[in-house]
Scaffold this motif. Structure first.
Motif, PDB file in Angstrom:
ATOM      1  N   LEU A 243       0.874  -1.177   0.000  1.00 54.06           N
ATOM      2  CA  LEU A 243       0.000   0.000   0.000  1.00 54.06           C
ATOM      3  C   LEU A 243       0.904   1.218   0.000  1.00 54.06           C
ATOM      4  CD1 LEU A 243      -3.018  -0.446   0.214  1.00 54.06           C
ATOM      5  CD2 LEU A 243      -2.892   0.176   2.629  1.00 54.06           C
ATOM      6  N   THR A 244       0.805   2.032  -1.052  1.00 56.10           N
ATOM      7  CA  THR A 244       1.734   3.148  -1.163  1.00 56.10           C
ATOM      8  C   THR A 244       1.032   4.378  -1.704  1.00 56.10           C
ATOM      9  OG1 THR A 244       3.940   3.762  -1.979  1.00 56.10           O
ATOM     10  CG2 THR A 244       2.622   2.384  -3.448  1.00 56.10           C
TER      11      THR A 244
ATOM     12  N   ASN B 253     -10.483   5.537   4.690  1.00 61.63           N
ATOM     13  CA  ASN B 253     -10.139   4.779   3.486  1.00 61.63           C
ATOM     14  C   ASN B 253      -9.183   3.633   3.805  1.00 61.63           C
ATOM     15  OD1 ASN B 253     -11.638   6.548   2.022  1.00 61.63           O
ATOM     16  ND2 ASN B 253      -9.918   7.584   1.046  1.00 61.63           N
ATOM     17  N   ALA B 254      -8.129   3.946   4.568  1.00 69.82           N
ATOM     18  CA  ALA B 254      -7.112   2.930   4.860  1.00 69.82           C
ATOM     19  C   ALA B 254      -7.732   1.793   5.679  1.00 69.82           C
ATOM     20  CB  ALA B 254      -5.940   3.553   5.602  1.00 69.82           C
ATOM     21  N   TYR B 255      -8.604   2.155   6.615  1.00 69.99           N
ATOM     22  CA  TYR B 255      -9.258   1.171   7.469  1.00 69.99           C
ATOM     23  C   TYR B 255     -10.081   0.192   6.621  1.00 69.99           C
ATOM     24  CZ  TYR B 255     -12.458  -0.486  11.164  1.00 69.99           C
ATOM     25  OH  TYR B 255     -13.182  -1.256  12.023  1.00 69.99           O
ATOM     26  N   ALA B 256     -10.904   0.743   5.734  1.00 66.73           N
ATOM     27  CA  ALA B 256     -11.769  -0.104   4.896  1.00 66.73           C
ATOM     28  C   ALA B 256     -10.933  -0.991   3.982  1.00 66.73           C
ATOM     29  CB  ALA B 256     -12.708   0.781   4.068  1.00 66.73           C
ATOM     30  N   LEU B 257      -9.890  -0.434   3.422  1.00 68.21           N
ATOM     31  CA  LEU B 257      -9.051  -1.184   2.496  1.00 68.21           C
ATOM     32  C   LEU B 257      -8.285  -2.283   3.231  1.00 68.21           C
ATOM     33  CD1 LEU B 257      -8.201  -1.336  -0.411  1.00 68.21           C
ATOM     34  CD2 LEU B 257      -6.611   0.556  -0.026  1.00 68.21           C
TER      35      LEU B 257
ATOM     36  N   HIS C  96       2.245  -4.715   3.231  1.00 67.78           N
ATOM     37  CA  HIS C  96       3.162  -3.726   3.798  1.00 67.78           C
ATOM     38  C   HIS C  96       2.776  -2.326   3.350  1.00 67.78           C
ATOM     39  CE1 HIS C  96       5.308  -5.377   0.270  1.00 67.78           C
ATOM     40  NE2 HIS C  96       5.892  -4.210   0.149  1.00 67.78           N
ATOM     41  N   ILE C  97       2.879  -1.424   4.301  1.00 72.07           N
ATOM     42  CA  ILE C  97       2.379  -0.061   4.108  1.00 72.07           C
ATOM     43  C   ILE C  97       3.562   0.889   4.092  1.00 72.07           C
ATOM     44  CG2 ILE C  97       0.866   1.724   5.036  1.00 72.07           C
ATOM     45  CD1 ILE C  97      -0.584  -0.502   6.628  1.00 72.07           C
TER      46      ILE C  97
ATOM     47  N   ARG D 256       2.572  -5.052   7.909  1.00 71.05           N
ATOM     48  CA  ARG D 256       3.891  -4.555   8.312  1.00 71.05           C
ATOM     49  C   ARG D 256       4.009  -3.093   7.880  1.00 71.05           C
ATOM     50  NH1 ARG D 256       8.182  -6.170   5.937  1.00 71.05           N
ATOM     51  NH2 ARG D 256       7.146  -6.722   4.001  1.00 71.05           N
ATOM     52  N   PHE D 257       4.558  -2.283   8.764  1.00 75.76           N
ATOM     53  CA  PHE D 257       4.783  -0.881   8.406  1.00 75.76           C
ATOM     54  C   PHE D 257       6.196  -0.709   7.862  1.00 75.76           C
ATOM     55  CE2 PHE D 257       1.629  -0.825  11.834  1.00 75.76           C
ATOM     56  CZ  PHE D 257       0.603  -0.148  11.190  1.00 75.76           C
ATOM     57  N   VAL D 258       6.298   0.025   6.780  1.00 76.48           N
ATOM     58  CA  VAL D 258       7.607   0.439   6.264  1.00 76.48           C
ATOM     59  C   VAL D 258       7.611   1.958   6.402  1.00 76.48           C
ATOM     60  CG1 VAL D 258       9.192   0.448   4.306  1.00 76.48           C
ATOM     61  CG2 VAL D 258       7.618  -1.480   4.624  1.00 76.48           C
TER      62      VAL D 258
END
Ligand code: 2KA
Ligand code: SF4
Ligand code: MG
Length: 237
Positions: A81-82, A92-96, A110-111, A137-139
């Motif tokens: 996700l970028t 938006n991010a929550y729903a996705l 990974h975000i 995972r967060f990047v």
């Protein structure tokens, strides 16, 4: 009102969805579906995706269902996700993320987040949701002095990350590297540290020397494979 969502139809402002190999970080080389959301709150001097925020326009709008459908067609077990900045709109991010979490074939989400966004609500979401707990995972980028955006970095995020996450220090100069070293000394807790040389600004060999001379032996070099393979400016790869 959430201006990245068309409220009537619940459509998310998008730049592109494509399949490629992950070019950066610990999963470099892995087939990955990239979901690039429109909009960014930063303006890095050397940004390589200026088409992902104003004054450019979203290329299209898509519902979560349409995005999941496209990810299913590609079928990669890894999703990136970028943006832009994909966590600008929590709604938006929550729903996705909930939708991606429910797709069994997806094992890694990974975000790529720009370091300015408070990750507290997203870490809570990861803790509370069994699917996302396994997959997310967060990047987290750390934007250096050469970006012009360094004062926007949210240093509190360092205390939220786990061993699965990645912290990517983008390095354009020796000054950027020295600041990164100080930030690591003062704030680092968990996660894979990455050093990523800015294309055309610092030679990778010079960055490797700086890393080794500084005894940062737990850090890794991350080159942007996609730029080596397809060139600096190609979109959708
Ligand atoms: N292949 C490839 N890997 C990437 N990793 C992070 C990317 C990004 O634009 O955030 C990216 C990208 O745009 N392409
Ligand atoms: S955070 Fe990323 S997308 Fe936003 S301006 Fe900086 S480099 Fe570009
Ligand atoms: Mg990119």
């Amino acid at each position: 009102m959430d201006n990245l969502t068309d409220v009537k139809n619940n459509q998310i402002a998008m730049v592109e969805i494509f399949q490629s190999i992950e070019g950066e970080g610990t999963k470099a080389g892995t087939p990955t579906t990239f979901i690039r959301l429109f909009g960014c709150n930063l303006r890095c001097s050397w940004c390589d995706t200026k088409y992902s925020y104003e004054p450019d326009k979203p290329r299209f709008y898509a519902s979560v269902e349409q995005i999941l459908e496209q990810a299913t067609t590609y079928g990669s077990s890894s999703v990136c996700l970028t943006g832009g900045e994909p966590l600008l709109s929590f709604k938006n991010a929550y729903a996705l993320l909930l939708g991606l979490g429910e797709l069994d074939f997806i094992k890694d989400i990974h975000i790529e987040t720009n370091g300015s966004i408070d990750l507290t609500p997203y870490c809570k979401l990861r803790n509370d949701n069994a699917n996302l707990n396994q997959k997310v995972r967060f990047v987290v980028d750390y934007k250096p002095i050469s970006s012009g955006q360094n004062e926007k970095m949210n240093l509190n995020n360092f205390s939220l990350l786990s061993n699965r996450d990645e912290i990517k220090f983008v390095i354009g100069s020796e000054e950027d590297f020295l600041l990164a070293r100080t930030v690591i000394e003062q704030y680092y807790q968990s996660g894979q540290i990455l050093f990523s040389p800015l294309w055309g600004k610092i030679e990778p060999a010079r960055l490797v020397s700086l890393m080794l001379d500084s005894k940062l032996l737990h850090a890794r070099l991350s080159l942007q494979l996609h730029k080596m393979i397809w060139g600096q400016d190609k979109e959708g790869v």
